[in-house]
Design a protein around this motif. Structure first.
Motif, short mmCIF file in Angstrom:
data_model
loop_
_atom_site.label_atom_id
_atom_site.label_comp_id
_atom_site.label_asym_id
_atom_site.label_seq_id
_atom_site.Cartn_x
_atom_site.Cartn_y
_atom_site.Cartn_z
N VAL A 13 0.84 -1.19 0.00
CA VAL A 13 0.00 0.00 0.00
C VAL A 13 0.88 1.24 0.00
O VAL A 13 2.05 1.19 0.35
CB VAL A 13 -0.92 0.00 1.24
CG1 VAL A 13 -1.87 -1.16 1.18
CG2 VAL A 13 -0.10 -0.05 2.52
N ARG A 14 0.31 2.34 -0.35
CA ARG A 14 1.06 3.60 -0.39
C ARG A 14 1.44 4.03 1.01
O ARG A 14 0.64 3.98 1.94
CB ARG A 14 0.21 4.69 -1.04
CG ARG A 14 -0.07 4.43 -2.50
CD ARG A 14 -0.85 5.58 -3.10
NE ARG A 14 -0.14 6.84 -2.96
CZ ARG A 14 -0.60 8.00 -3.42
NH1 ARG A 14 -1.76 8.04 -4.04
NH2 ARG A 14 0.08 9.10 -3.24
N GLN A 15 2.67 4.45 1.18
CA GLN A 15 3.15 4.84 2.50
C GLN A 15 2.73 6.26 2.85
O GLN A 15 2.47 6.57 4.00
CB GLN A 15 4.68 4.72 2.56
CG GLN A 15 5.15 3.27 2.37
CD GLN A 15 6.65 3.16 2.39
OE1 GLN A 15 7.35 4.16 2.55
NE2 GLN A 15 7.17 1.96 2.19
N ASP A 16 2.71 7.13 1.87
CA ASP A 16 2.36 8.52 2.13
C ASP A 16 1.28 8.97 1.13
O ASP A 16 1.53 9.02 -0.07
CB ASP A 16 3.58 9.44 1.98
CG ASP A 16 4.64 9.12 3.02
OD1 ASP A 16 4.34 9.23 4.22
OD2 ASP A 16 5.77 8.75 2.62
N ALA A 17 0.12 9.24 1.65
CA ALA A 17 -0.97 9.68 0.79
C ALA A 17 -0.74 11.11 0.33
O ALA A 17 -0.22 11.94 1.06
CB ALA A 17 -2.29 9.57 1.54
N GLU A 207 -0.86 -2.51 5.68
CA GLU A 207 -0.34 -1.23 6.15
C GLU A 207 0.52 -1.42 7.40
O GLU A 207 1.53 -0.74 7.59
CB GLU A 207 -1.49 -0.26 6.43
CG GLU A 207 -2.20 0.20 5.16
CD GLU A 207 -3.09 1.41 5.39
OE1 GLU A 207 -3.59 1.56 6.53
OE2 GLU A 207 -3.28 2.18 4.45
N ASP A 208 0.11 -2.34 8.26
CA ASP A 208 0.88 -2.62 9.46
C ASP A 208 2.25 -3.17 9.09
O ASP A 208 3.28 -2.80 9.68
CB ASP A 208 0.12 -3.61 10.35
CG ASP A 208 0.63 -3.61 11.78
OD1 ASP A 208 1.22 -2.59 12.21
OD2 ASP A 208 0.46 -4.64 12.46
N LEU A 209 2.30 -4.07 8.10
CA LEU A 209 3.57 -4.62 7.62
C LEU A 209 4.45 -3.51 7.04
O LEU A 209 5.67 -3.48 7.26
CB LEU A 209 3.32 -5.69 6.56
CG LEU A 209 2.78 -7.04 7.05
CD1 LEU A 209 2.45 -7.94 5.87
CD2 LEU A 209 3.79 -7.73 7.97
N ALA A 210 3.84 -2.60 6.28
CA ALA A 210 4.59 -1.50 5.69
C ALA A 210 5.16 -0.59 6.77
O ALA A 210 6.30 -0.12 6.68
CB ALA A 210 3.71 -0.70 4.75
N ALA A 211 4.38 -0.34 7.84
CA ALA A 211 4.85 0.50 8.95
C ALA A 211 6.03 -0.15 9.65
O ALA A 211 7.00 0.52 10.02
CB ALA A 211 3.71 0.73 9.93
N LYS A 212 5.95 -1.47 9.85
CA LYS A 212 7.06 -2.18 10.48
C LYS A 212 8.31 -2.15 9.62
O LYS A 212 9.43 -2.00 10.13
CB LYS A 212 6.66 -3.63 10.75
CG LYS A 212 5.63 -3.79 11.87
CD LYS A 212 5.28 -5.26 12.07
CE LYS A 212 4.27 -5.41 13.21
NZ LYS A 212 3.89 -6.83 13.41
N ALA A 213 8.12 -2.27 8.30
CA ALA A 213 9.26 -2.22 7.39
C ALA A 213 9.95 -0.86 7.44
O ALA A 213 11.18 -0.76 7.46
CB ALA A 213 8.81 -2.55 5.97
#
Length: 222
Positions: A13-17, A207-213
Motif C-alpha cells: 500500500v502507499r506509505q504517504d498519501a 499497512e501494518d507490515l509497511a509500517a514495520k518495514a
C-alpha cells in the motif's frame, strides 16, 4: 502463509498519501456521513414499523457507514501504523450490522410474520439511490489512502448489493405470505458484512507490515 505475505509485499500500500487526495477524501467522507445518517432515520423507522429483519439490518448499515466515514475523516492525518489500527477498528465496526441482523432474526423465528412488500420496495429503492451515490463518490478514492478509503468504498458497495436484494425480497413476498425470505436475506447481509470486514482487515494488515518495514522492525512470516 509466508508465500501469501510475500505476495502482499509485492504490491504494498502507499506509505504517504497525497495531501490533495486526503483533503478530497475528507470532503467526500463528510458528504457520505450526512447522506447515511439522514437515511438511517428513514429506514430504521420503516423497519421497526413493519418488523423487517433485512431492512433493520440495512438501517444499521447506514449507521455503520456514518461511523466508518467519521473515523476516516478523523484518522486520515495519522501515521501509517495508526491508520492500520484504525482500519482494523473499522473492520470491527462493519460486523455490527451483521450482529444486529442475527439478533432480530432469532427474535423473529417464533413469529415469522411477512413484512409489508410495498414498504420494503419503496424504502429499499430510496436506499439504493443513496448508497449508489455514496459508492460513486467514494470509488475514485478507494486506492488512494490504503485501508481508510477501501473501508468506505467496500461498505457503500455492499450496501448497494443489499438494497437490490431487499427490492427482490419485496417482490417475492407479494406472492409468498411468509417472513422466512426476510429472515434468510438478513443472514445474507451477515455474510456480506463479514466479507467486507475480512477484506478491510487484510488491507490494514498490509499497512501494518509497511509500517514495520519503515521502522526497521522484524516481520513475522508465519
Amino acid at each position: 502463509m509466508g508465500a501469501d505475505n510475500a505476495g502482499r509485499q509485492e504490491a504494498p500500500v502507499r506509505q504517504d498519501a497525497d495531501p490533495a487526495a486526503v483533503r478530497a477524501l475528507r470532503r467526500t467522507a463528510l458528504v457520505v456521513v450526512a447522506l447515511n445518517l439522514a437515511y438511517f432515520f428513514v429506514e430504521v423507522g420503516v423497519a421497526l414499523a413493519i418488523r423487517s429483519v433485512s431492512l433493520f439490518a440495512d438501517s444499521v448499515d447506514f449507521l455503520e457507514d456514518t461511523a466508518v466515514n467519521l473515523l476516516i475523516f478523523i484518522a486520515l492525518g495519522w501515521s501509517l501504523r495508526a491508520r492500520a489500527r484504525a482500519g482494523k477498528a473499522m473492520a470491527g465496526i462493519i460486523v455490527l450490522p451483521a450482529l444486529a441482523a442475527v439478533v432480530m432474526a432469532v427474535l423473529k423465528f417464533a413469529d415469522p410474520e411477512r413484512p409489508d412488500p410495498l414498504s420494503l420496495v419503496v424504502t429499499a429503492g430510496g436506499a439504493i439511490v443513496v448508497n449508489s451515490i455514496c459508492a460513486w463518490l467514494l470509488a475514485r478514492h478507494r486506492h488512494n489512502v490504503g485501508s481508510m478509503s477501501r473501508a468506505a468504498f467496500l461498505a457503500a458497495r455492499n450496501d448497494v448489493y443489499a438494497n437490490a436484494a431487499i427490492i427482490a425480497l419485496g417482490v417475492v413476498t407479494i406472492f409468498w405470505a411468509s417472513g422466512w425470505p426476510d429472515i434468510v436475506l438478513g443472514m445474507f447481509l451477515v455474510l456480506l458484512n463479514f466479507t467486507a470486514a475480512k477484506e478491510v482487515w487484510e488491507v490494514a494488515e498490509e499497512e501494518d507490515l509497511a509500517a514495520k518495514a519503515l521502522a526497521g522492525e522484524a516481520i513475522d512470516d508465519d
